[in-house]
Scaffold this motif. Structure first.
Motif, PDB file in Angstrom:
ATOM      1  N   ALA A 167       0.830  -1.213   0.000  1.00  0.00           N
ATOM      2  CA  ALA A 167       0.000   0.000   0.000  1.00  0.00           C
ATOM      3  C   ALA A 167       0.863   1.263   0.000  1.00  0.00           C
ATOM      4  O   ALA A 167       0.445   2.316  -0.472  1.00  0.00           O
ATOM      5  CB  ALA A 167      -0.938   0.001   1.197  1.00  0.00           C
ATOM      6  N   MET A 168       2.088   1.145   0.513  1.00  0.00           N
ATOM      7  CA  MET A 168       2.992   2.293   0.477  1.00  0.00           C
ATOM      8  C   MET A 168       3.296   2.670  -0.971  1.00  0.00           C
ATOM      9  O   MET A 168       3.392   3.843  -1.321  1.00  0.00           O
ATOM     10  CB  MET A 168       4.322   1.970   1.177  1.00  0.00           C
ATOM     11  CG  MET A 168       4.230   1.550   2.615  1.00  0.00           C
ATOM     12  SD  MET A 168       3.644   2.835   3.687  1.00  0.00           S
ATOM     13  CE  MET A 168       5.060   3.908   3.722  1.00  0.00           C
ATOM     14  N   GLU A 170       1.433   2.095  -3.522  1.00  0.00           N
ATOM     15  CA  GLU A 170       0.236   2.550  -4.213  1.00  0.00           C
ATOM     16  C   GLU A 170      -0.035   4.037  -3.995  1.00  0.00           C
ATOM     17  O   GLU A 170      -0.708   4.681  -4.796  1.00  0.00           O
ATOM     18  CB  GLU A 170      -0.972   1.729  -3.751  1.00  0.00           C
ATOM     19  CG  GLU A 170      -2.162   1.980  -4.642  1.00  0.00           C
ATOM     20  CD  GLU A 170      -3.276   1.001  -4.389  1.00  0.00           C
ATOM     21  OE1 GLU A 170      -2.970  -0.161  -4.126  1.00  0.00           O
ATOM     22  OE2 GLU A 170      -4.435   1.423  -4.457  1.00  0.00           O
ATOM     23  N   THR A 171       0.512   4.580  -2.895  1.00  0.00           N
ATOM     24  CA  THR A 171       0.332   5.999  -2.616  1.00  0.00           C
ATOM     25  C   THR A 171       0.560   6.850  -3.860  1.00  0.00           C
ATOM     26  O   THR A 171      -0.203   7.762  -4.167  1.00  0.00           O
ATOM     27  CB  THR A 171       1.332   6.439  -1.542  1.00  0.00           C
ATOM     28  OG1 THR A 171       1.133   5.611  -0.409  1.00  0.00           O
ATOM     29  CG2 THR A 171       1.149   7.879  -1.159  1.00  0.00           C
ATOM     30  N   VAL A 184      -2.128   6.667  -6.366  1.00  0.00           N
ATOM     31  CA  VAL A 184      -3.268   7.464  -5.920  1.00  0.00           C
ATOM     32  C   VAL A 184      -3.009   8.938  -6.197  1.00  0.00           C
ATOM     33  O   VAL A 184      -3.876   9.675  -6.682  1.00  0.00           O
ATOM     34  CB  VAL A 184      -3.539   7.224  -4.421  1.00  0.00           C
ATOM     35  CG1 VAL A 184      -4.605   8.150  -3.915  1.00  0.00           C
ATOM     36  CG2 VAL A 184      -3.930   5.790  -4.170  1.00  0.00           C
ATOM     37  N   LEU A 185      -1.771   9.375  -5.890  1.00  0.00           N
ATOM     38  CA  LEU A 185      -1.450  10.781  -6.118  1.00  0.00           C
ATOM     39  C   LEU A 185      -1.545  11.128  -7.610  1.00  0.00           C
ATOM     40  O   LEU A 185      -2.055  12.184  -7.979  1.00  0.00           O
ATOM     41  CB  LEU A 185      -0.039  11.095  -5.594  1.00  0.00           C
ATOM     42  CG  LEU A 185       0.122  11.016  -4.072  1.00  0.00           C
ATOM     43  CD1 LEU A 185       1.536  11.392  -3.669  1.00  0.00           C
ATOM     44  CD2 LEU A 185      -0.871  11.930  -3.364  1.00  0.00           C
ATOM     45  N   LEU A 206      -3.420   9.725  -9.783  1.00  0.00           N
ATOM     46  CA  LEU A 206      -4.847   9.763 -10.122  1.00  0.00           C
ATOM     47  C   LEU A 206      -5.431  11.125  -9.764  1.00  0.00           C
ATOM     48  O   LEU A 206      -6.173  11.736 -10.536  1.00  0.00           O
ATOM     49  CB  LEU A 206      -5.578   8.647  -9.363  1.00  0.00           C
ATOM     50  CG  LEU A 206      -7.095   8.642  -9.477  1.00  0.00           C
ATOM     51  CD1 LEU A 206      -7.510   8.335 -10.901  1.00  0.00           C
ATOM     52  CD2 LEU A 206      -7.706   7.628  -8.532  1.00  0.00           C
TER      53      LEU A 206
END
Lengths: 668, 158
Positions: free
Chosen positions: B136-137, B139-140, B143-144, B146
Motif C-alpha cells: 500500500a505504500m 500505491e500511494t 493514488v497521487l 490519479l
C-alpha cells in the motif's frame, strides 16, 4: 478503556490436587501461565502424561494426513470459523478417548497404505515394461530368443543412432552375410534413434557385439521373465494391471470407509488431547518439589475473585498469593475497550499491542478508522450490501467466536460510515438512482441528502480529506504530548510534541491565509513560537553553537515529512471517487446492454449485479488496506510503537468442537 | 482537422487506461507467481495470497476511471462529443499522462512488493496486516497521480 489491569498470581498446592488445579485454571480461561525459570524438571507423572498426549497427537496427525483426504467434512471450514461446531462435555470427550485405540487404528491404516503403495509400485513397473515391449510390437518371434536364445540362435535388442544404421546394415551384410537378420522397429521418419533387433548365430556373437559398439548402439534390457510373443506378453501385463487397479480401488474404498467412520471421532480426540496437552503443559511449567507445586500466572484483576473462590473450593491445600507486576516483570497485554471501540482492537493487535501499562491506541484509532473506511468505500449501496451480509451471518450463526465477531463488527461499523458518506455524496451503487427509471421515486430523497459532490467539486472533498489528515496527525501528536506529560516528561511533551502542533497548524493557517486573510497573523505567531521551541529543543543537548544551529535547522526541516503525511490523506478523495466512478461505469455498461435484442434486460441485470459484486470486493479491499495504512504509517508514527505481547490465557482451545463443562463452575 | 482535438483527448485516455492496465497485469502476474509458490506448500493461504495478489490491480482501475472521466468530459458518453480545438485536446492528453506513467510503473513495483509480502506471510502468517501495508505504500503514488489527473481534467475549460 485501554489495557486491562493484570495481577501476578502464585499458586501453591499439594501434588494430590494437581489435576483439579490445572483443570480449574484451564476452565477459567483467564490465566496466562508464566514459564518457570527452567531449573527444575517437570514431575515424573506430569512428564509421563505429556508424553502420552504427544503420542496420541502423533497418531492423530498421521491419521489426519492419511485418511483426512478421503473424508468429506459435512461442516465447511467457514461454518467452523463462524462457530458452527458440535457442543460436547469433557466427560463425553474422555469417553470417546477411552473407547478409541488410536495406535491400533493408525497401525491398520498404515498397513492399508503400505499395501496401496506396493500395488502402485507394481503397476507402475508393469506399465514401464509394457512401454518397452510396445517398441517391439511387430516383432514376430517369442521374446525368449532375445533372452536365452536357442541352441544356435540369439538376439540382441538395441537402440541405434539413425544415421549409423545404414553403415551397420552394410557391415553386417559384408561380414556376416545372410546368417544375420535385422528387425527394425517402425518409428517416425524424423527420429534420431532407431530400435533394432539383431538375430544372429551364436558363433557370430563377438563380431555382432563389436559392430554394434562401433555403430554407437546401446543395448536395451528387456524386463525379466518375458518369453512369449510381444502381443501375448502385453495382454498379460494389461490383465495384471487391471487386477492391480481393481485391488487399489478396493483399498481406496476401504480407506474412505475408515475415514467416514472415524474422522468425526478423530476430530474430537484431536481437541481432547490438545486440551490435555495444554493442561499438563501448565503443570510442566510449574516448579515442583516432591509434594508441592508452584504455578505462576497472569490474571486480569476482574477475573481474580471468582477464580480464587473456585481454587479454594478444591482443597485447603491450595494457597494463592497475588501481587502487582514488579519492575522486572513483563506482563502481557489484554485490551479492554468500550464496545463501540472494541472492534478496532483487531487493528491494534494486528499491528502490535502496547506494552503493559502504556497507552492503548484503540479508542483513538476507532473513530478515524471508521470515518476513513467510509470515505474510501463511499457508496451507500455497497454499505447496505455489507450490512445485510453481516446481519445475515450474525443471524445464521449464533455462536460466532469473539475474535471473528469483533472482525465482523469492525466491518459493520465501517459500513455505517460508508452509508452516511455515500448518502451525502449521492452515491448509491454509483449513479444507479439517476440512471434506472424504476428508481425515480428515490431521486428526491437522494437529492435532499446530496450535499457533497466529489465528482463535480473534487477540490472541496480534497480539502476535507486533507483537513481530516491534519486533525488526525495533530491528534496523534496531542496523544504523544499527553503521554509524555503523564510520565512527567514535561520538556519532551512541549519541545518534541506540542510545539509541532503549534508549528504545523500555524504553517497551515499561513498557507490558507490567501482565502481567509484574518488567520494570517495568528498563524504566523503560532508558527514562529512553535518553530523557535523546536529549534531550541533540538539543539539543547550540545554546547557547540554551530551544532546547536545545525540540529535546530535539521529538526525544522522535519516539517517536510508532515507535508508528505498530510498529502497522503488525499487518497480518501481518490478512493471514494474511484468507487463512485466504477459504480457508474458498471451502470453505464448495464444501460448499454439493455439495447441488445431479446436478452437485453437479462444481460443488463447480469452486468450490473456481477459488476457491483466485483466493485464491492475491489473497493472493500482498497478501503480496508488504505484506512489501515493511514493508521499504521501516518498516525502511529506520531505516538505509538507497540511492542507488547498479547495476553494468551490457558483455555479449552479447540478446533472442531465446543467444550462445555457446567461442573467446572465457569461459564464458557 | 476538426477531429484532431477529440483524437488527442481520446489518445490520452487510451494511454492512461492502456498503460495502467499493462502495469497492473504485470504486477499481478509477478505477485501471482509468488502466490502460486506459497500455495504449493500451504493451499490454506489462498485467501491471504489472493488479497495480496489483487493489490497491484487497482492501478488498472484508476486508468479505467480516467478513461471514464475523459469520455464524460468530451461528451462522448452523452452521445454528442463537444467540438474540441487541438489545444484543448492536447491539454486533456497532458492531464492523462500522470496516470499513464505512474500507474504503469507503480503497478509493477507494487507487484514485486506484494510478491515479497506473500513470501512474508508464508513464514509469518500472523503478520498479514502489516504485510498488506507494504504494497500500500507503493500505491500511494498511483493514488497521487490519479488525483493529479483528475484535478487537471477538472480545471481544463471546454
Amino acid at each position: 478503556m485501554g489495557v486491562a489491569e493484570l495481577k501476578k498470581a502464585e499458586l501453591y498446592y499439594h501434588r494430590s490436587v494437581q489435576e483439579d488445579v490445572a483443570k480449574t485454571l484451564q476452565h477459567s480461561g483467564s490465566c496466562q501461565i508464566i514459564e518457570t525459570s527452567g531449573t527444575t524438571e517437570p514431575a515424573a507423572d506430569v512428564a509421563e502424561r505429556l508424553t502420552l498426549c504427544e503420542e496420541q497427537h502423533t497418531h492423530l496427525r498421521y491419521l489426519f494426513r492419511s485418511i483426512g483426504g478421503h473424508y468429506t467434512d459435512p461442516v465447511s471450514s467457514i461454518d467452523r470459523m463462524l462457530g458452527e461446531k458440535p457442543v460436547l462435555s469433557m466427560t463425553e470427550l474422555a469417553q470417546a478417548a477411552d473407547k478409541t485405540d488410536l495406535k491400533t487404528l493408525a497401525a491398520s491404516v498404515r498397513k492399508m497404505e503400505t499395501q496401496l503403495n506396493a500395488l502402485r509400485l507394481e503397476a507402475s513397473q508393469l506399465k514401464t515394461n509394457a512401454s518397452i515391449l510396445s517398441l517391439l510390437r511387430d516383432f514376430p518371434y517369442p521374446l525368449s530368443v532375445l533372452g536365452d536364445g536357442t541352441k544356435t540362435l540369439k538376439g540382441l535388442f538395441a537402440v541405434f543412432p539413425a544415421d549409423a544404421l545404414e553403415a551397420f546394415r552394410a557391415s553386417v551384410a559384408a561380414q556376416l552375410s545372410a546368417e544375420t537378420e535385422l528387425f527394425i522397429s517402425p518409428g517416425a521418419s524424423g527420429d534420431r534413434e532407431v530400435r533394432v533387433v539383431v538375430l544372429y548365430l551364436r558363433t557370430h556373437e563377438p563380431q555382432v557385439l563389436d559392430l554394434c559398439a562401433q555403430s554407437g548402439a546401446s543395448p536395451v534390457e528387456l524386463p525379466s521373465g518375458v518369453r512369449d510373443v510381444v502381443s501375448a506378453e502385453l495382454s498379460a501385463i494389461a490383465g495384471r494391471v487391471a487386477e492391480l487397479e481393481r485391488r487399489e480401488a478396493d483399498l481406496q474404498e476401504d480407506l474412505k470407509r475408515t475415514a467416514n467412520e472415524w474422522m468425526p471421532t478423530l476430530q474430537r480426540l484431536f481437541d481432547y488431547w490438545n486440551i490435555l496437552s495444554g493442561r499438563y503443559g501448565a503443570l510442566a511449567s510449574s516448579d515442583a518439589t516432591d509434594r508441592t507445586f508452584r504455578t505462576s500466572f497472569w490474571v486480569p484483576t476482574t477475573a481474580l475473585p471468582h477464580l480464587q473462590k473456585r481454587l479454594e473450593a478444591i482443597s485447603p491445600n491450595v494457597a494463592l498469593v497475588v501481587s502487582d507486576p514488579g519492575p522486572e516483570d513483563e506482563p502481557p497485554t489484554l485490551l479492554k475497550n468500550h464496545p463501540l471501540a472494541r472492534p478496532a482492537e483487531v487493528l491494534t493487535n494486528l499491528y502490535s499491542p502496547p506494552p503493559y501499562g502504556e497507552v492503548d491506541p484503540t479508542p483513538f484509532v476507532a473513530p478515524f478508522f471508521f470515518i476513513f473506511f467510509g470515505m474510501c468505500l463511499g457508496d451507500a449501496g455497497y454499505a447496505l450490501v455489507m450490512g445485510a451480509g453481516i446481519w445475515m451471518l450474525f443471524r445464521k450463526y449464533r455462536r460466532i467466536p469473539f475474535s471473528v465477531g469483533n472482525f465482523l463488527n469492525l466491518f459493520a461499523m465501517g459500513a455505517v460510515m460508508t452509508f452516511i458518506y455515500g448518502a451525502i455524496t449521492g452515491s448509491f451503487f454509483g449513479d444507479f438512482i439517476d440512471v434506472v427509471f424504476f428508481m425515480a421515486p428515490l431521486r428526491p430523497l437522494k437529492n435532499a441528502l446530496f450535499i457533497l459532490d466529489p465528482m463535480g467539486k473534487p477540490m472541496v472533498v480534497l480539502g476535507i480529506s486533507l483537513l481530516l489528515g491534519v486533525i488526525h496527525l495533530m491528534f496523534g501528536l496531542a496523544v504523544a504530548a499527553w503521554d509524555a506529560y503523564r510520565k512527567g516528561n514535561i520538556v519532551d511533551a512541549v519541545g518534541d510534541k506540542a510545539c509541532w502542533i503549534l508549528f504545523v497548524t500555524g504553517l497551515i493557517l499561513v498557507g490558507t491565509s490567501s482565502a481567509l486573510p484574518f488567520v494570517f497573523l495568528p498563524g504566523l505567531c503560532m508558527a514562529l513560537v512553535g518553530g523557535c521551541i523546536i529549534f531550541w529543543y533540538a539543539g539543547r543537548g550540545t554546547k557547540n553553537i554551530f551544532l546547536k544551529i545545525g540540529s535546530g535547522l535539521y529538526a525544522l526541516y522535519g516539517s517536510t515529512s508532515y507535508l508528505g503525511d498530510i498529502l497522503s490523506y488525499s487518497r480518501l478523495l481518490a478512493l471514494g471517487l474511484g468507487s463512485a466512478v466504477i459504480g457508474s461505469i458498471i451502470n453505464l455498461l448495464g444501460t448499454m446492454a439493455v439495447g441488445v435484442p431479446y436478452i437485453g434486460w437479462v444481460l443488463a441485470g447480469a452486468i450490473v449485479i456481477g459488476g457491483h459484486v466485483f466493485g464491492i470486493a475491489v473497493n472493500l479491499l482498497g478501503a480496508f488496506v488504505h484506512s489501515m495504512r493511514l493508521q499504521y504509517v501516518e498516525f502511529f508514527s506520531k505516538f505509538y510503537s507497540g511492542g507488547g505481547s498479547i495476553f494468551r490465557p490457558l483455555t479449552l482451545s479447540t478446533q472442531y468442537v465446543d467444550v462445555i463443562d457446567p461442573e467446572s463452575g465457569f461459564s464458557s | 482537422m476538426e477531429l484532431l482535438g477529440l483524437f488527442l483527448a481520446l489518445f490520452g485516455a487510451a494511454i492512461a487506461g492502456g498503460m495502467s492496465g499493462i502495469g497492473s497485469a504485470i504486477g499481478i502476474g509477478i505477485a501471482g507467481n509468488s502466490a502460486a509458490g506459497v500455495m504449493t506448500e500451504d493451499p490454506n493461504k489462498f485467501v491471504q495470497c489472493l488479497a495480496l495478489q489483487a493489490l497491484p490491480g487497482t492501478q488498472g482501475i484508476y486508468g479505467l476511471l480516467i478513461v471514464f472521466v475523459v469520455l464524460n468530459k468530451v461528451g462522448l458518453l452523452a452521445g454528442t462529443p463537444a467540438p474540441l480545438t487541438w489545444v484543448q485536446g492536447l491539454l486533456i492528453f497532458a492531464a492523462c499522462t500522470p496516470v499513464a506513467l505512474v500507474c504503469w510503473i507503480s503497478a509493477i513495483a507494487q507487484g514485486k512488493t506484494s510478491a515479497a509480502s506473500i513470501q512474508m506471510i508464508s513464514k509469518k502468517p500472523e503478520a498479514f496486516a502489516t504485510s498488506m501495508v507494504l504494497p500500500a505504500m507503493v500505491e500511494t503514488y498511483a493514488v497521487l497521480s490519479l488525483l493529479m489527473s483528475i484535478i487537471m481534467l477538472n480545471y481544463i475549460a471546454l
